[in-house]
Design a protein around this motif. Sequence first.
Motif, PDB file in Angstrom:
ATOM      1  N   LEU A  71      -4.972  35.337  -5.044  1.00  0.00           N
ATOM      2  CA  LEU A  71      -4.554  36.324  -4.042  1.00  0.00           C
ATOM      3  C   LEU A  71      -5.172  36.045  -2.674  1.00  0.00           C
ATOM      4  CD1 LEU A  71      -4.706  39.651  -6.115  1.00  0.00           C
ATOM      5  CD2 LEU A  71      -2.644  38.512  -5.268  1.00  0.00           C
ATOM      6  N   ASP A  72      -6.291  35.331  -2.648  1.00  0.00           N
ATOM      7  CA  ASP A  72      -6.958  35.005  -1.384  1.00  0.00           C
ATOM      8  C   ASP A  72      -6.381  33.754  -0.719  1.00  0.00           C
ATOM      9  OD1 ASP A  72      -9.012  37.080  -1.571  1.00  0.00           O
ATOM     10  OD2 ASP A  72      -9.815  35.880  -3.237  1.00  0.00           O
ATOM     11  N   PHE A  73      -5.561  33.027  -1.444  1.00  0.00           N
ATOM     12  CA  PHE A  73      -5.075  31.737  -0.962  1.00  0.00           C
ATOM     13  C   PHE A  73      -4.363  31.815   0.397  1.00  0.00           C
ATOM     14  CE2 PHE A  73      -1.945  28.042  -1.840  1.00  0.00           C
ATOM     15  CZ  PHE A  73      -2.760  27.138  -1.172  1.00  0.00           C
ATOM     16  N   PHE A  92      -3.441  29.109 -11.697  1.00  0.00           N
ATOM     17  CA  PHE A  92      -4.344  30.088 -11.109  1.00  0.00           C
ATOM     18  C   PHE A  92      -3.791  31.518 -11.140  1.00  0.00           C
ATOM     19  CE2 PHE A  92      -5.353  25.995  -9.002  1.00  0.00           C
ATOM     20  CZ  PHE A  92      -6.575  25.795  -9.626  1.00  0.00           C
ATOM     21  N   PHE A  93      -2.591  31.686 -11.688  1.00  0.00           N
ATOM     22  CA  PHE A  93      -2.071  33.030 -11.977  1.00  0.00           C
ATOM     23  C   PHE A  93      -1.102  32.941 -13.154  1.00  0.00           C
ATOM     24  CE2 PHE A  93       0.584  31.046  -8.875  1.00  0.00           C
ATOM     25  CZ  PHE A  93       1.812  31.688  -8.755  1.00  0.00           C
ATOM     26  N   MET A  94      -1.596  32.271 -14.194  1.00  0.00           N
ATOM     27  CA  MET A  94      -0.790  31.904 -15.353  1.00  0.00           C
ATOM     28  C   MET A  94      -0.138  33.109 -16.038  1.00  0.00           C
ATOM     29  SD  MET A  94      -0.225  28.850 -16.621  1.00  0.00           S
ATOM     30  CE  MET A  94       0.698  28.168 -17.995  1.00  0.00           C
ATOM     31  N   ASP A  95      -0.826  34.234 -16.067  1.00  0.00           N
ATOM     32  CA  ASP A  95      -0.296  35.404 -16.781  1.00  0.00           C
ATOM     33  C   ASP A  95       0.390  36.398 -15.845  1.00  0.00           C
ATOM     34  OD1 ASP A  95      -2.604  36.122 -15.463  1.00  0.00           O
ATOM     35  OD2 ASP A  95      -3.303  37.485 -17.026  1.00  0.00           O
ATOM     36  N   LYS A  96       0.687  35.971 -14.613  1.00  0.00           N
ATOM     37  CA  LYS A  96       1.230  36.909 -13.622  1.00  0.00           C
ATOM     38  C   LYS A  96       2.680  36.607 -13.227  1.00  0.00           C
ATOM     39  CE  LYS A  96      -2.818  38.908 -13.195  1.00  0.00           C
ATOM     40  NZ  LYS A  96      -3.059  40.249 -13.759  1.00  0.00           N
ATOM     41  N   ASP A 105       1.982  42.087  -4.261  1.00  0.00           N
ATOM     42  CA  ASP A 105       0.708  42.052  -3.535  1.00  0.00           C
ATOM     43  C   ASP A 105       0.527  40.688  -2.871  1.00  0.00           C
ATOM     44  OD1 ASP A 105      -1.855  42.429  -2.561  1.00  0.00           O
ATOM     45  OD2 ASP A 105      -2.816  42.625  -4.523  1.00  0.00           O
ATOM     46  N   LEU A 106       0.788  39.632  -3.627  1.00  0.00           N
ATOM     47  CA  LEU A 106       0.664  38.274  -3.101  1.00  0.00           C
ATOM     48  C   LEU A 106       1.630  38.050  -1.931  1.00  0.00           C
ATOM     49  CD1 LEU A 106      -0.532  35.439  -3.297  1.00  0.00           C
ATOM     50  CD2 LEU A 106       1.121  34.930  -5.110  1.00  0.00           C
ATOM     51  N   LYS A 107       2.844  38.498  -2.094  1.00  0.00           N
ATOM     52  CA  LYS A 107       3.852  38.359  -1.041  1.00  0.00           C
ATOM     53  C   LYS A 107       3.450  39.128   0.215  1.00  0.00           C
ATOM     54  CE  LYS A 107       8.887  38.454  -0.497  1.00  0.00           C
ATOM     55  NZ  LYS A 107       8.955  39.040   0.854  1.00  0.00           N
TER      56      LYS A 107
END
Length: 324
Positions: A71-73, A92-96, A105-107
């Motif tokens: 999420l910080d990327f 780095f977000f395998m289960d998402k 949130d990432l978007k």
Amino acid sequence: MKTFQSKTASRRQFLAASAASVAAATMASRGLVPSAAFADSHGGDAPFKISLAEWSLHRTLRDESKSLTNLDFPRVAKEEFGIEAIEYVNQFFMDKAEDKTYLADLKQRCDDHGVKSLLIMVDREGRIGDPDEAKRKEAVEKHHKWVDAATFLGCHSIRVNASSAGSYEEQQKLAADGLARLSEYAKPHGLNVLVENHGGLSSNGQWLAGTIEKVGMDNCGTLPDFGNFYIKRGDNPEIYDRYQGVRELMPFAKAVSAKSHDFDSEGNEVNTDYFKMMDIVLEFGYHGYVGIEYEGRELDEFEGIKRTKALLEKVASKVAQPTG
């Protein structure tokens, strides 16, 4: 109610503008040039654009003491490196992949920082060219959720691996079959399926180019990586010529990966002649994003990314200069 919404919207705009000002000041203090300014410095016509592959930060992301997550990327890409386009790694977000709250949130974080999502590099979801029909079908279907996630984030592609088993011809046929099935699923989403030279026969430029030709779909292409041309590692490694390999893959390229490890005293990558390699890339009319993928160990990841970016900017400046 309207007054409340107006005040809320105004406050949100104020906070976004403040964050943008702080980010700009931070980048300026660190001598960083955001990609928009990089393009402007070339008369708005830079020969290529620079993005950041998340794998460049894989050790940092895995170090729990760093408290840095996927999420910080977007923020790190913009504030630390002045880079406004990013390439995710699904590890780095395998289960998402199907978690819409997380993806939203990432978007939003990308939007807040003015960062564009380009693609998701997908690993650990089975062999797309598996000789077993059922396993091949399962692997293709496991990639569907990443197509959906990439679409939600506004990416143009997912990157997959064309791993298989058997003879040269058998692997080509099997991989082409799996890639065609996945590309068919991705097509209505307006998404590309890209294959990177990433070990095994996929690191043979002629084999991979031939496989993409067999698929024969506009949304199935390549992501040439400057350094992943190890067909076989170990005591007796089999290595494919990197310049020949990139030349063979560029006719199908929809993204490019600038792999880097170590640098000499003049800032040049010691394993790859970036000037020669980028001449090949540009020769094919490619002017899209070139993704930094630092994998070295001599420098910390942040410094390695900065060195790679500086080298790409040096190459761009030379290419952009008029000759004669």
